[in-house]
Motif scaffolding. Structure first.
Motif, PDB file in Angstrom:
ATOM      1  N   PRO A  14       0.815  -1.228   0.000  1.00  0.00           N
ATOM      2  CA  PRO A  14       0.000   0.000   0.000  1.00  0.00           C
ATOM      3  C   PRO A  14       0.846   1.275   0.000  1.00  0.00           C
ATOM      4  CG  PRO A  14      -0.801  -1.568   1.645  1.00  0.00           C
ATOM      5  CD  PRO A  14       0.512  -2.079   1.181  1.00  0.00           C
ATOM      6  N   THR A  15       2.055   1.207   0.548  1.00  0.00           N
ATOM      7  CA  THR A  15       2.945   2.382   0.546  1.00  0.00           C
ATOM      8  C   THR A  15       3.358   2.725  -0.889  1.00  0.00           C
ATOM      9  OG1 THR A  15       3.814   1.552   2.637  1.00  0.00           O
ATOM     10  CG2 THR A  15       5.042   3.356   1.588  1.00  0.00           C
ATOM     11  N   TYR A  16       3.810   1.720  -1.646  1.00  0.00           N
ATOM     12  CA  TYR A  16       4.190   1.953  -3.045  1.00  0.00           C
ATOM     13  C   TYR A  16       3.010   2.507  -3.839  1.00  0.00           C
ATOM     14  CZ  TYR A  16       8.617  -0.597  -2.506  1.00  0.00           C
ATOM     15  OH  TYR A  16       9.875  -0.993  -2.128  1.00  0.00           O
ATOM     16  N   ALA A  48       4.451   4.925  -6.816  1.00  0.00           N
ATOM     17  CA  ALA A  48       5.596   4.159  -7.311  1.00  0.00           C
ATOM     18  C   ALA A  48       5.087   2.879  -7.964  1.00  0.00           C
ATOM     19  CB  ALA A  48       6.550   3.834  -6.172  1.00  0.00           C
ATOM     20  N   ALA A  49       3.921   2.421  -7.518  1.00  0.00           N
ATOM     21  CA  ALA A  49       3.178   1.368  -8.220  1.00  0.00           C
ATOM     22  C   ALA A  49       1.791   1.933  -8.488  1.00  0.00           C
ATOM     23  CB  ALA A  49       3.086   0.110  -7.372  1.00  0.00           C
ATOM     24  N   ASP A  50       1.222   1.586  -9.640  1.00  0.00           N
ATOM     25  CA  ASP A  50      -0.139   2.051  -9.946  1.00  0.00           C
ATOM     26  C   ASP A  50      -1.171   1.154  -9.284  1.00  0.00           C
ATOM     27  OD1 ASP A  50       0.426   4.148 -12.036  1.00  0.00           O
ATOM     28  OD2 ASP A  50       1.495   2.422 -12.889  1.00  0.00           O
ATOM     29  N   GLU A  67      -2.375  -0.762   7.396  1.00  0.00           N
ATOM     30  CA  GLU A  67      -1.505   0.307   6.888  1.00  0.00           C
ATOM     31  C   GLU A  67      -2.232   1.639   6.762  1.00  0.00           C
ATOM     32  OE1 GLU A  67       1.867  -0.010   6.523  1.00  0.00           O
ATOM     33  OE2 GLU A  67       1.468  -1.934   7.473  1.00  0.00           O
ATOM     34  N   GLY A  68      -3.540   1.604   6.496  1.00  0.00           N
ATOM     35  CA  GLY A  68      -4.345   2.829   6.424  1.00  0.00           C
ATOM     36  C   GLY A  68      -3.845   3.838   5.399  1.00  0.00           C
ATOM     37  N   ARG A  69      -3.395   3.374   4.258  1.00  0.00           N
ATOM     38  CA  ARG A  69      -2.877   4.263   3.210  1.00  0.00           C
ATOM     39  C   ARG A  69      -4.005   4.806   2.335  1.00  0.00           C
ATOM     40  NH1 ARG A  69       2.228   6.175   3.812  1.00  0.00           N
ATOM     41  NH2 ARG A  69       3.492   4.593   4.815  1.00  0.00           N
ATOM     42  N   LYS A  70      -3.721   5.914   1.647  1.00  0.00           N
ATOM     43  CA  LYS A  70      -4.729   6.509   0.753  1.00  0.00           C
ATOM     44  C   LYS A  70      -4.672   5.804  -0.598  1.00  0.00           C
ATOM     45  CE  LYS A  70      -4.395  11.084   2.800  1.00  0.00           C
ATOM     46  NZ  LYS A  70      -2.965  11.020   3.234  1.00  0.00           N
ATOM     47  N   MET A  75      -7.408  -5.961  -4.798  1.00  0.00           N
ATOM     48  CA  MET A  75      -6.630  -5.129  -5.705  1.00  0.00           C
ATOM     49  C   MET A  75      -6.818  -3.679  -5.287  1.00  0.00           C
ATOM     50  SD  MET A  75      -6.510  -5.317  -9.797  1.00  0.00           S
ATOM     51  CE  MET A  75      -7.244  -3.900 -10.550  1.00  0.00           C
ATOM     52  N   ILE A  76      -5.705  -2.956  -5.181  1.00  0.00           N
ATOM     53  CA  ILE A  76      -5.763  -1.536  -4.819  1.00  0.00           C
ATOM     54  C   ILE A  76      -5.129  -0.701  -5.938  1.00  0.00           C
ATOM     55  CG2 ILE A  76      -5.839  -1.863  -2.310  1.00  0.00           C
ATOM     56  CD1 ILE A  76      -2.827  -1.373  -2.189  1.00  0.00           C
ATOM     57  N   VAL A  77      -5.600   0.534  -6.057  1.00  0.00           N
ATOM     58  CA  VAL A  77      -5.131   1.398  -7.147  1.00  0.00           C
ATOM     59  C   VAL A  77      -4.773   2.774  -6.588  1.00  0.00           C
ATOM     60  CG1 VAL A  77      -5.726   2.399  -9.402  1.00  0.00           C
ATOM     61  CG2 VAL A  77      -6.619   0.155  -8.789  1.00  0.00           C
ATOM     62  N   ASN A  78      -3.717   3.363  -7.137  1.00  0.00           N
ATOM     63  CA  ASN A  78      -3.318   4.720  -6.775  1.00  0.00           C
ATOM     64  C   ASN A  78      -4.413   5.691  -7.246  1.00  0.00           C
ATOM     65  OD1 ASN A  78      -1.983   7.287  -8.225  1.00  0.00           O
ATOM     66  ND2 ASN A  78      -0.906   6.852  -6.323  1.00  0.00           N
TER      67      ASN A  78
END
Ligand code: PRP
Length: 211
Positions: free
Chosen positions: A59-61, A66-68, A80-83, A186-189
């Motif tokens: 999730p950080t990348y 840095a990853a889509d 992780e609680g990432r956006k 699956m997660i996306v930026n």
């Protein structure tokens, strides 16, 4: 067309993800060479790049772009609680986040006692006890073999992943409460989601037909 970069959590999840991607014609031959020390793999034809990282780093990348796209367990996403945008449940890696312990500890949960909770997932544990159960607890972060904690008297209960339940059973412990179901997602930026929406939507549609 610009490259889309995928971050995959190392291990079983990555293997299942690659098997799923193969079904929709996304392959990465380079990645199958187990002896390779390369960290990043490219499919020039489809303009895709893949790399493997530790699960909690996925999730950080993805948040930083840095990853889509990332594939990682729901447990990691919550912890992780990432956006990032969670766009698809891939249906594999199914398990449950649970509060576990000796049967006798059920009463401590019922009566909202001030207890110690050992876990690899302090954020999930804190959210569950404070916001769902409204029970004040002391949370102790561990890095693995969480089931040891009640056995050696470090904590009354644990918050941990239960898949088959055999680790609990073999150690005389049981599920006392269920926190939430888990599986690979699956997660996306968020920027990729806007800038490459057609490509991402197409990918989600094709994957959805398989899962
Ligand atoms: C996970 C989890 C449990 C176990 C659950 O640990 O933390 O210990 O698997 O699986 P089961 O219900 O099928 O027995 P993992 O093997 O990932 O290692 P860890 O204890 O070092 O985190």
């Amino acid at each position: 067309m610009r490259y889309l970069t995928f971050a995959l959590g190392k291990g079983r999840l990555a293997n299942e993800t690659l098997a799923l991607f193969e079904k929709i014609g996304i392959t990465c031959e380079e990645m199958k060479d187990k002896d390779s020390r390369k960290l990043i793999f490219t499919n020039e034809e489809l303009k895709l790049r893949f790399f493997l990282s530790k699960g909690p780093d996925v999730p950080t990348y993805v948040e930083y772009g840095a990853a889509d796209i990332g594939v990682v367990g729901k447990d990691t996403i919550l912890e992780e609680g990432r956006k990032v945008h969670e766009v698809l449940d891939l249906g594999f890696g199914k398990c449950r986040m649970c509060v576990c312990g000796y049967k006798a500890s059920a009463a401590l949960l019922k009566h909202h006692e001030l207890i110690r909770v050992a876990t690899k997932y302090p954020r999930i544990a804190k959210d569950y006890f404070y916001n769902t159960k409204h029970q004040t607890v002391e949370i102790i972060k561990l890095n693995g073999s969480i089931e040891l904690a009640p056995i050696v008297g470090l904590s009354e209960v644990i918050v941990d992943i239960v898949e088959t339940g055999s680790t609990l059973k073999e150690n005389g412990l049981e599920v006392l409460e269920e926190v939430c179901p888990l599986s690979a997602r699956m997660i996306v930026n968020p920027v990729t989601m806007r800038m490459e929406s057609e490509r991402i939507k197409g990918l989600i549609m094709r994957l959805r037909e398989q899962v």
